[in-house]
Design an enzyme around this catalytic site. Structure first.
Site, PDB file in Angstrom:
ATOM      1  CB  THR A  97      -0.920   0.020   1.229  1.00 47.38           C
ATOM      2  OG1 THR A  97      -1.790  -1.116   1.183  1.00 47.38           O
ATOM      3  CG2 THR A  97      -1.771   1.289   1.253  1.00 47.38           C
ATOM      4  CE  LYS A 172      -5.410  -1.492   1.837  1.00 49.39           C
ATOM      5  NZ  LYS A 172      -4.090  -2.130   1.860  1.00 49.39           N
ATOM      6  CE  LYS A 240       2.181   2.301   4.803  1.00 53.95           C
ATOM      7  NZ  LYS A 240       1.760   1.516   3.596  1.00 53.95           N
TER       8      LYS A 240
END
Length: 290
Positions: A97, A172, A240
């Site tokens: 990701t 995502k 993150k």
């Protein structure tokens, strides 16, 4: 069956690579910690590469599952990176990701060097990786996706191409945005049940069968009730990911007020020492507040 290199054997990558080996693919693995790669080979067979380039040499598909933008740049295009070992026509499939920006950057480099590049971030957590039932959201050229999809199928419950390079990462982001608000809502619901003197198990048994039901409710309510968070997807990693979401929203004009708020709640969890706690630890913050 294909010759596959798998770079990054963390909690997700280790079982994913295992599923590829179990399906009969020829695997060569790389991990920053060589001991982890040696353990994987001892368990599953195959071979290991001492560098990403060595692991990628001769591979038809190179799968990456590392930490962040910088890690991905290094493992792909850094010194002894995978691109130095790949042959023309090979395809790199990135399960990390990361930002759509670094994805498009590496896609461009790959294309200049005659490689395919598919961004393919995953959702489903450690359990999804171990059971081979991940959701895989992809971006990239159709031909590259079509070639890679049968290999990805080794650990996928669903795999879809959403568009050109970066589309998988943008999808995502949608996933993480939805999860952030959902986990906070679930935490508040269970916290409210506790304060009201209700049995959490009884409440969840009823409401999970209606419109409030979710994967998070079904898979996390029990450990949330037990105040146990030493597993799963770490708060540090979620922050993150949410940082990527919020920065991208600033670029495309999307309004993400709930996401921004929940990101700050996760910051509070970090201050409590919960950096490596599962994301369901948002309820611990509410308990601390009283």
């Amino acid at each position: 069956m294909a010759k596959v290199a798998f770079l990054g054997l963390g909690v997700m990558g280790y079982p994913m690579a295992g599923h590829l080996a179990a399906k009969g693919h020829e695997l060569r693995v790389y991990n920053r910690s060589t001991a982890k790669a040696e353990a994987w080979v001892a368990q599953h067979g195959g071979s290991l590469g001492r560098t990403p380039a060595e692991a990628a040499h001769g591979a038809e598909f190179v799968m990456t599952c590392v930490g962040n933008d910088g890690d991905l740049r290094a493992v792909c295009a850094g010194p002894d990176g995978a691109f130095d070992g790949m042959s023309e026509g090979a395809i790199l499939v990135d399960h990390t990701t990361v930002s759509a920006q670094v994805t498009r950057e590496l896609y461009g480099i790959a294309k200049e060097r005659g490689f395919g590049f598919v961004d393919a971030p995953i959702s489903g957590g450690q359990a999804g990786a171990e059971n081979g039932v991940l959701s895989v959201m992809c971006g990239g050229d159709q031909a590259d996706y079509d070639a890679a999809e049968p290999v990805i199928a080794a650990y996928a419950k669903i795999c879809r191409r959403l568009g050109q390079s970066g589309a998988g990462q943008l999808t995502k982001m949608c996933n993480q945005i939805a999860i952030a608000g959902l986990v906070q809502g679930l935490s508040e619901s269970l916290h409210f049940a506790e304060k009201a003197g209700l049995s959490i198990s009884d409440v969840v048994e009823v409401i999970s069968q209606g419109a409030a039901g979710s994967w998070q409710m079904a898979n996390r309510y029990k450990t949330m009730e037990e105040d146990r968070f030493d597993f799963g997807f770490a708060v540090d990693w979620m922050r993150k990911d949410l940082d990527i979401c919020l920065r991208t929203a600033n670029e495309n004009g999307a309004s993400l007020p709930v996401t921004a708020l929940v990101d700050q709640f996760y910051k509070d969890v970090q201050k409590m020492g919960g950096n490596r706690w599962d994301t369901s630890s948002l309820i611990a913050r509410l308990r601390k507040l009283g």
